[in-house]
Design an enzyme around this catalytic site. Structure first.
Site, PDB file in Angstrom:
ATOM      1  CB  SER A   8      47.905  51.197  13.938  1.00  0.00           C
ATOM      2  OG  SER A   8      47.011  50.201  13.462  1.00  0.00           O
ATOM      3  CG  HIS A   9      47.972  49.136   8.158  1.00  0.00           C
ATOM      4  ND1 HIS A   9      49.183  48.835   8.734  1.00  0.00           N
ATOM      5  CD2 HIS A   9      48.129  48.988   6.824  1.00  0.00           C
ATOM      6  CE1 HIS A   9      50.033  48.508   7.771  1.00  0.00           C
ATOM      7  NE2 HIS A   9      49.422  48.600   6.610  1.00  0.00           N
ATOM      8  CB  SER A  10      43.197  50.003  12.222  1.00  0.00           C
ATOM      9  OG  SER A  10      42.103  50.281  13.073  1.00  0.00           O
ATOM     10  N   GLY A  45      45.449  52.509   6.538  1.00  0.00           N
ATOM     11  CA  GLY A  45      46.633  53.002   5.838  1.00  0.00           C
ATOM     12  C   GLY A  45      47.540  53.765   6.777  1.00  0.00           C
ATOM     13  CG  LEU A  70      51.264  44.350   9.514  1.00  0.00           C
ATOM     14  CD1 LEU A  70      50.965  42.871   9.339  1.00  0.00           C
ATOM     15  CD2 LEU A  70      50.150  44.965  10.326  1.00  0.00           C
TER      16      LEU A  70
END
Lengths: 281, 204
Positions: A8-10, A45, A70
């Site tokens: 995940s980005h987070s 990121g 995503l």
């Protein structure tokens, strides 16, 4: 058992999604999960090197399913596969499922010992279960996929798949006469009926207990919602069972065949009498 | 070798500088049609690249590969794997670069890598709209030498970047906006143009 990598980005999102998914399964049967999310705990990121490293840490598992959110998560996961030894990359699949729903389905399915292809398939169904609940009319395409995957037509008197419903078993045509009985026995075929008492219906957590509780048996179990006509759904499919939309007061019907049909029936009965682990007070 | 490691280092130091000075502009462009992080993400990545010493590496190929891996691990957004793939492919092709046509082949390998990674083609409102015409323009001028070909490439990238303004995005976060993405210059095409302008200044 297969392992799971969450991309995940987070970092916070990934850790929380893992916590949410692990709530569905007992400690002793949890799959190994690695998180590769965020550049650090604060910075959004994804990092292909970190994803490759996370996959490598699960190299001794029977396969690795990578769940992604995503954008760059997808690109970085694809790039990570190029960094791996081909032998390891060959047993890794990047799941197209939505992150949270897919992860829950994957964790529950993996915890029962399902192989990579089965866990991947179950995670994919996570989206159609949600679509069916919220937009039944517009979700036609994905529902068709699900219906063909489970093979038995719900309202016809002709049985769609002979192997799952042997001649001696009750057929849907007998349903009216069978309705007053709790159980109808036949040679290696059983039927189970239960009126859902759980106030919130058979939601994700009790459905997960149902799936994991019936794992490992030589039995084919097909669930239907006799009140709404929804189904059938495979007994191994959390998302299929959730898509039955079993609410409080709905009648769950299970057709069970196979050498372990009686064991499955006993387990199902015990699970149901315990309201699938929910407290109904 | 036509281009030594010092020249590669000067090229990327200049690009890092352009990105840093343009970070606010890139972020503003991205805020219009994306998630508003392109400037800060690229600035973080290129600062890490600028901290590398090209002379620490055995070859230009090794240096370019390290640049790619550094971007992969520090940019964070989709530009990480995309620019990272560009430099990894450039690095993989670098040992055969010894004149203008072979540099053209290496640039095309980078473009191919980006397109495989992001699945974007021209007209999707991405950095491919700057890089693809640049590689084509380079190839047409390759017989005139590296300086002339790179100048043509930079000019084509600028035109390609400007042409992204009316486009509707089909890839990346901007594609969530659909028609509303039209009317804004693509931030990725903007940073890619900076990379090619810097190349035209430092590589010959």
């Amino acid at each position: 058992m297969i392992g799971i990598v969450v991309v995940s980005h987070s970092h916070a999102l990934a850790v929380a999604a893992v916590d949410l998914a692990l709530e569905m399964v007992k400690d002793s049967s949890q799959p190994m999960i690695q998180v590769a999310a965020g550049l650090d705990e604060q910075t959004f990121g994804t990092d292909a090197s970190a994803i490759a490293q996370a996959i490598s840490q699960l190299s001794d598992q029977d396969g690795v399913l990578v769940m992604v959110d995503l954008g760059s998560a997808i690109l970085s996961a694809e790039m990570a596969l190029e960094f791996l030894e081909p032998a390891l990359a060959g047993k890794v699949v990047i799941s197209p499922a939505p992150l949270v729903e897919g992860l829950v389905a994957a964790v529950v399915t993996a915890s029962g010992g399902a192989d990579l292809a089965e866990v991947d398939q179950e995670a994919r169904l996570a989206l159609s279960a949600k679509q069916q609940q919220l937009a039944p009319a517009s979700a036609g395409n994905s529902l068709k996929v699900q219906a063909t995957a489970t093979t038995v037509s719900s309202d016809s008197s002709t049985t769609a798949k002979a192997a799952e419903v042997p001649p001696a078993a009750t057929t849907p045509a007998d349903e009216a006469s069978a309705a007053d009985n709790d159980q109808v026995s036949a040679e290696q075929a059983r039927q189970f009926r239960w009126t859902i008492r759980n106030p919130h219906g058979l939601h994700a957590r009790p459905a997960a207990r149902l799936v994991t509780g019936l794992r490992g048996l030589q039995a084919t179990i097909s669930f239907r919602n006799a009140s709404s006509g929804a189904g059938p759904a495979s007994g191994g499919s959390l998302m299929g069972i959730e898509a039955l939309g079993l609410r409080h007061g709905d009648q769950l019907v299970a057709d069970i065949t196979g050498p372990d049909a009686q064991v499955a029936l006993d387990r199902l009965t015990a699970l149901a009498q315990n309201d699938f682990g929910d407290t109904t007070a | 070798m036509a281009i030594d490691q010092a020249a590669l280092g000067a090229w990327l130091a200049d690009f890092a500088d352009q990105i840093h000075q343009g970070a606010d502009q890139l972020t503003d462009l991205d805020r219009e049609i994306g998630d508003g992080d392109h400037g800060s993400n690229m600035d973080r990545g290129m600062k890490a690249v600028a901290a590398l010493d090209p002379n620490d590496f055995a070859s230009g190929a090794d240096y370019l590969k390290k640049v790619g891996m550094t971007l992969v691990s520090t940019v964070g957004g989709a530009s990480g794997p995309i620019y990272g793939t560009f430099f990894l492919r450039l690095g993989a092709a670098w040992s055969s670069v010894n004149d203008a046509p072979t540099l053209g082949l290496a640039l095309r390998a980078g473009l191919d890598g980006i397109q495989q990674r992001g699945k974007a083609t021209t007209g999707d409102k991405t950095l491919v709209d700057a890089l693809s015409p640049a590689v084509e323009a380079y190839d047409k001028q390759a017989d005139q030498g590296i300086s002339t070909a790179l100048a043509a490439a930079a000019g084509a990238a600028e035109a390609g970047r400007d042409a992204t303004i009316p486009m509707v995005a089909h890839k990346g976060r901007a594609s969530y906006l659909g028609e509303r993405s039209a009317g804004h210059q693509d931030p990725g095409a903007t940073s890619m143009t900076m990379l090619l302008e810097a190349a035209a200044k430092h590589l010959s």
